[in-house]
Design a protein around this motif. Structure first.
Motif, PDB file in Angstrom:
ATOM      1  N   ARG A 117      48.737  40.627 -37.111  1.00  0.00           N
ATOM      2  CA  ARG A 117      47.603  41.204 -37.885  1.00  0.00           C
ATOM      3  C   ARG A 117      47.057  42.257 -37.236  1.00  0.00           C
ATOM      4  O   ARG A 117      46.670  43.124 -37.509  1.00  0.00           O
ATOM      5  CB  ARG A 117      46.874  40.190 -38.618  1.00  0.00           C
ATOM      6  CG  ARG A 117      47.313  39.794 -39.616  1.00  0.00           C
ATOM      7  CD  ARG A 117      47.534  40.507 -40.684  1.00  0.00           C
ATOM      8  NE  ARG A 117      48.185  39.923 -41.928  1.00  0.00           N
ATOM      9  CZ  ARG A 117      49.253  40.052 -42.084  1.00  0.00           C
ATOM     10  NH1 ARG A 117      49.953  41.084 -41.547  1.00  0.00           N
ATOM     11  NH2 ARG A 117      50.092  39.828 -43.246  1.00  0.00           N
ATOM     12  N   GLU A 118      46.889  42.022 -35.817  1.00  0.00           N
ATOM     13  CA  GLU A 118      46.379  43.103 -34.842  1.00  0.00           C
ATOM     14  C   GLU A 118      47.163  44.170 -34.739  1.00  0.00           C
ATOM     15  O   GLU A 118      46.701  45.467 -34.624  1.00  0.00           O
ATOM     16  CB  GLU A 118      46.250  42.378 -33.382  1.00  0.00           C
ATOM     17  CG  GLU A 118      44.897  41.328 -33.420  1.00  0.00           C
ATOM     18  CD  GLU A 118      44.984  40.845 -32.090  1.00  0.00           C
ATOM     19  OE1 GLU A 118      45.887  41.081 -31.170  1.00  0.00           O
ATOM     20  OE2 GLU A 118      43.826  40.064 -31.713  1.00  0.00           O
ATOM     21  N   GLY A 152      42.972  40.572 -42.312  1.00  0.00           N
ATOM     22  CA  GLY A 152      42.354  39.313 -41.842  1.00  0.00           C
ATOM     23  C   GLY A 152      40.834  39.406 -42.132  1.00  0.00           C
ATOM     24  O   GLY A 152      40.477  40.256 -42.935  1.00  0.00           O
ATOM     25  N   GLU A 192      41.825  28.773 -42.674  1.00  0.00           N
ATOM     26  CA  GLU A 192      42.024  29.339 -41.434  1.00  0.00           C
ATOM     27  C   GLU A 192      42.988  30.263 -41.464  1.00  0.00           C
ATOM     28  O   GLU A 192      43.046  31.600 -41.165  1.00  0.00           O
ATOM     29  CB  GLU A 192      41.960  28.464 -40.152  1.00  0.00           C
ATOM     30  CG  GLU A 192      42.017  29.256 -38.798  1.00  0.00           C
ATOM     31  CD  GLU A 192      41.900  28.216 -37.797  1.00  0.00           C
ATOM     32  OE1 GLU A 192      41.939  28.597 -36.569  1.00  0.00           O
ATOM     33  OE2 GLU A 192      42.039  27.030 -37.926  1.00  0.00           O
ATOM     34  N   LYS A 243      47.869  36.126 -35.719  1.00  0.00           N
ATOM     35  CA  LYS A 243      46.722  36.736 -35.238  1.00  0.00           C
ATOM     36  C   LYS A 243      47.346  38.032 -34.633  1.00  0.00           C
ATOM     37  O   LYS A 243      46.645  39.016 -34.699  1.00  0.00           O
ATOM     38  CB  LYS A 243      45.729  35.938 -34.205  1.00  0.00           C
ATOM     39  CG  LYS A 243      44.469  36.850 -33.684  1.00  0.00           C
ATOM     40  CD  LYS A 243      43.712  35.987 -32.909  1.00  0.00           C
ATOM     41  CE  LYS A 243      42.581  36.763 -32.362  1.00  0.00           C
ATOM     42  NZ  LYS A 243      41.533  36.027 -31.336  1.00  0.00           N
ATOM     43  N   LYS A 244      48.341  37.754 -33.705  1.00  0.00           N
ATOM     44  CA  LYS A 244      48.858  38.929 -32.963  1.00  0.00           C
ATOM     45  C   LYS A 244      49.541  39.951 -33.963  1.00  0.00           C
ATOM     46  O   LYS A 244      49.675  41.272 -33.834  1.00  0.00           O
ATOM     47  CB  LYS A 244      49.772  38.560 -31.697  1.00  0.00           C
ATOM     48  CG  LYS A 244      49.215  37.650 -30.618  1.00  0.00           C
ATOM     49  CD  LYS A 244      50.218  37.536 -29.698  1.00  0.00           C
ATOM     50  CE  LYS A 244      49.386  36.790 -28.454  1.00  0.00           C
ATOM     51  NZ  LYS A 244      48.745  37.606 -27.731  1.00  0.00           N
ATOM     52  N   LEU A 251      43.138  34.520 -41.450  1.00  0.00           N
ATOM     53  CA  LEU A 251      43.676  35.127 -40.258  1.00  0.00           C
ATOM     54  C   LEU A 251      44.827  36.045 -40.932  1.00  0.00           C
ATOM     55  O   LEU A 251      45.396  37.166 -40.193  1.00  0.00           O
ATOM     56  CB  LEU A 251      44.390  34.347 -39.418  1.00  0.00           C
ATOM     57  CG  LEU A 251      43.574  33.569 -38.457  1.00  0.00           C
ATOM     58  CD1 LEU A 251      44.318  32.611 -37.483  1.00  0.00           C
ATOM     59  CD2 LEU A 251      42.845  34.612 -37.468  1.00  0.00           C
ATOM     60  N   GLU A 282      48.266  31.638 -33.525  1.00  0.00           N
ATOM     61  CA  GLU A 282      48.049  32.800 -32.482  1.00  0.00           C
ATOM     62  C   GLU A 282      49.179  33.801 -32.899  1.00  0.00           C
ATOM     63  O   GLU A 282      48.833  35.005 -32.570  1.00  0.00           O
ATOM     64  CB  GLU A 282      48.112  32.216 -31.209  1.00  0.00           C
ATOM     65  CG  GLU A 282      48.092  33.294 -30.017  1.00  0.00           C
ATOM     66  CD  GLU A 282      46.913  33.713 -29.915  1.00  0.00           C
ATOM     67  OE1 GLU A 282      46.605  34.775 -29.345  1.00  0.00           O
ATOM     68  OE2 GLU A 282      45.733  33.045 -30.467  1.00  0.00           O
TER      69      GLU A 282
END
Length: 237
Positions: free
Chosen positions: A67-68, A124, A89, A64-65, A93, A61
């Protein structure tokens, strides 16, 4: 070089911090996922070493944050999760590398040096542009309403290649070389046809012209305008 290590095993964290500091690195450390994620958004790091099994917030998680908000931040996952599906996975990501515990510090340091020498943007598995998301694992194009847009195989390949080279003019010859692997003289018109149908499918869901034709240079999907303060924005923890 400045590193951030997010690792909940305190003995391992202390050993890694001491080892890298002995090698001349500046090291910040966090034993909690939430604290580590906050540090990642407050400070600039040349590399983040990220465990997956963390209290507060799971490592995937956090990744993911990151990479956003930042495609350039280098992230090396350190994890006891040795299952191939979990490795895939993490890499999908946007992790730059993945090292399974237990590991030798010498190998870890070598991987860190290797990553720090590289200059690239890590994306990602889902490439977002305008109102659309291209899932490069499932090979599917979605609208922001989760509607799937049916693409022919070559349309998908052209869109993926343009997104992976976003902001760069890509010539028809380059598309042919990477998509058809054949003599460009045989397919020069095919590119125009596929790009035209791809544009029509996108235009059915947006008024924004996403694929531009740069005269004499080729096709391009322009990079979105980035907020210069993006690094300072905190995620919703």
């Amino acid at each position: 070089m400045k590193l951030l290590i997010i690792e909940d095993e305190e003995d391992l964290l202390a050993a890694l911090k001491a080892g890298f500091e002995k090698k001349g690195y500046v090291v910040d450390a966090a034993v909690d996922g939430t604290d580590g994620c906050e540090l990642a958004f407050i400070n600039d790091y040349d590399l983040i070493l990220l465990d997956l099994n963390l209290p507060g917030m799971d490592g995937l998680e956090i990744l993911k944050k990151i990479r956003e908000n930042d495609l350039h931040q280098k992230v090396l996952i350190l994890s006891a999760r040795s299952d191939y599906a979990q490795r895939i996975e993490g890499l999908d990501l946007g992790a730059n590398d993945y090292l399974v515990k237990p590991f030798d510090f010498g190998e870890l340091e070598a991987r860190v040096r290797s990553l720090l020498r590289r200059s690239f943007t890590q994306m990602g598995a889902v490439l977002k542009f305008g109102r659309f998301s291209l899932d490069t694992c499932a090979h599917l194009l979605y609208t922001d309403q989760d509607e799937i847009i049916d693409l022919a195989p070559k349309e998908y390949s052209i869109l993926e290649y343009l997104l992976l080279h976003r902001g760069k003019a890509v010539s028809a010859e380059e598309l042919i070389e990477h998509i058809w692997l054949s003599d460009s003289s045989l397919f020069s018109n095919a590119i125009k046809v596929h790009v035209s149908t791809l544009r029509k499918k996108l235009a059915a869901h947006t008024d924004q012209e996403l694929i531009t034709n740069l005269r004499g240079a080729g096709y391009c999907i322009l990079k979105p305008v980035q907020n210069i303060d993006a690094k300072l924005r905190r995620p919703n923890l």
